[in-house]
Design a protein around this motif. Structure first.
Motif, PDB file in Angstrom:
ATOM      1  N   SER A  69     -15.287  10.002 -20.032  1.00  0.00           N
ATOM      2  CA  SER A  69     -16.667   9.614 -20.320  1.00  0.00           C
ATOM      3  C   SER A  69     -16.858   8.103 -20.350  1.00  0.00           C
ATOM      4  O   SER A  69     -17.930   7.595 -20.056  1.00  0.00           O
ATOM      5  CB  SER A  69     -17.099  10.164 -21.685  1.00  0.00           C
ATOM      6  N   ALA A  70     -15.810   7.394 -20.721  1.00  0.00           N
ATOM      7  CA  ALA A  70     -15.929   5.954 -20.969  1.00  0.00           C
ATOM      8  C   ALA A  70     -16.056   5.114 -19.703  1.00  0.00           C
ATOM      9  O   ALA A  70     -16.764   4.112 -19.698  1.00  0.00           O
ATOM     10  CB  ALA A  70     -14.742   5.467 -21.779  1.00  0.00           C
ATOM     11  N   LEU A  71     -15.398   5.490 -18.653  1.00  0.00           N
ATOM     12  CA  LEU A  71     -15.359   4.634 -17.471  1.00  0.00           C
ATOM     13  C   LEU A  71     -16.736   4.357 -16.886  1.00  0.00           C
ATOM     14  O   LEU A  71     -17.078   3.213 -16.596  1.00  0.00           O
ATOM     15  CB  LEU A  71     -14.416   5.217 -16.421  1.00  0.00           C
ATOM     16  N   SER A  72     -17.557   5.373 -16.722  1.00  0.00           N
ATOM     17  CA  SER A  72     -18.887   5.135 -16.151  1.00  0.00           C
ATOM     18  C   SER A  72     -19.760   4.328 -17.115  1.00  0.00           C
ATOM     19  O   SER A  72     -20.541   3.480 -16.691  1.00  0.00           O
ATOM     20  CB  SER A  72     -19.569   6.442 -15.765  1.00  0.00           C
ATOM     21  N   LEU A  73     -19.608   4.560 -18.407  1.00  0.00           N
ATOM     22  CA  LEU A  73     -20.383   3.813 -19.393  1.00  0.00           C
ATOM     23  C   LEU A  73     -19.995   2.333 -19.392  1.00  0.00           C
ATOM     24  O   LEU A  73     -20.847   1.448 -19.332  1.00  0.00           O
ATOM     25  CB  LEU A  73     -20.169   4.399 -20.793  1.00  0.00           C
ATOM     26  N   LEU A  74     -18.702   2.061 -19.442  1.00  0.00           N
ATOM     27  CA  LEU A  74     -18.240   0.687 -19.572  1.00  0.00           C
ATOM     28  C   LEU A  74     -18.378  -0.142 -18.301  1.00  0.00           C
ATOM     29  O   LEU A  74     -18.305  -1.363 -18.350  1.00  0.00           O
ATOM     30  CB  LEU A  74     -16.794   0.667 -20.068  1.00  0.00           C
TER      31      LEU A  74
END
Length: 71
Positions: free
Chosen positions: A55-60
Motif C-alpha cells: 500500500s505504501a509505495l503508490s502513496l509515498l
C-alpha cells in the motif's frame, strides 16, 4: 546511517520486514491520505505510521509526498 532509512525535511521513511515506517511533520492532507491507506496504523509509542509495502509505495511516490513526481 542504515541504508534502509531515508531522511529529509519532509520526513523519514524506513524499510522494515514487509512494512514501511513513515514519520512526517503534521500536514492535514498527508495525514488524511495515510489514514485511509489500506493496512495503515499509527504507532503511538514510536510516533510513526506503519504501512504494508504493497500500500505504501503508490502513496509515498504520489505528488503529495514526492512533489517532484511527474503526474
Amino acid at each position: 546511517m542504515n541504508d534502509a532509512v531515508k531522511k529529509s525535511a519532509r520526513g523519514t521513511v524506513e524499510l522494515g520486514k514487509g512494512r514501511i515506517f513513515v514519520r512526517f511533520p503534521y500536514d492535514k492532507e498527508r495525514f488524511a491520505a495515510v489514514k485511509k491507506t489500506k493496512g495503515a496504523r499509527f504507532n503511538k509509542e514510536d510516533k510513526r505510521w506503519e504501512l504494508p509495502v504493497s500500500s505504501a509505495l503508490s502513496l509515498l511516490t504520489s505528488p503529495l509526498f514526492c512533489p517532484d513526481t511527474i503526474s
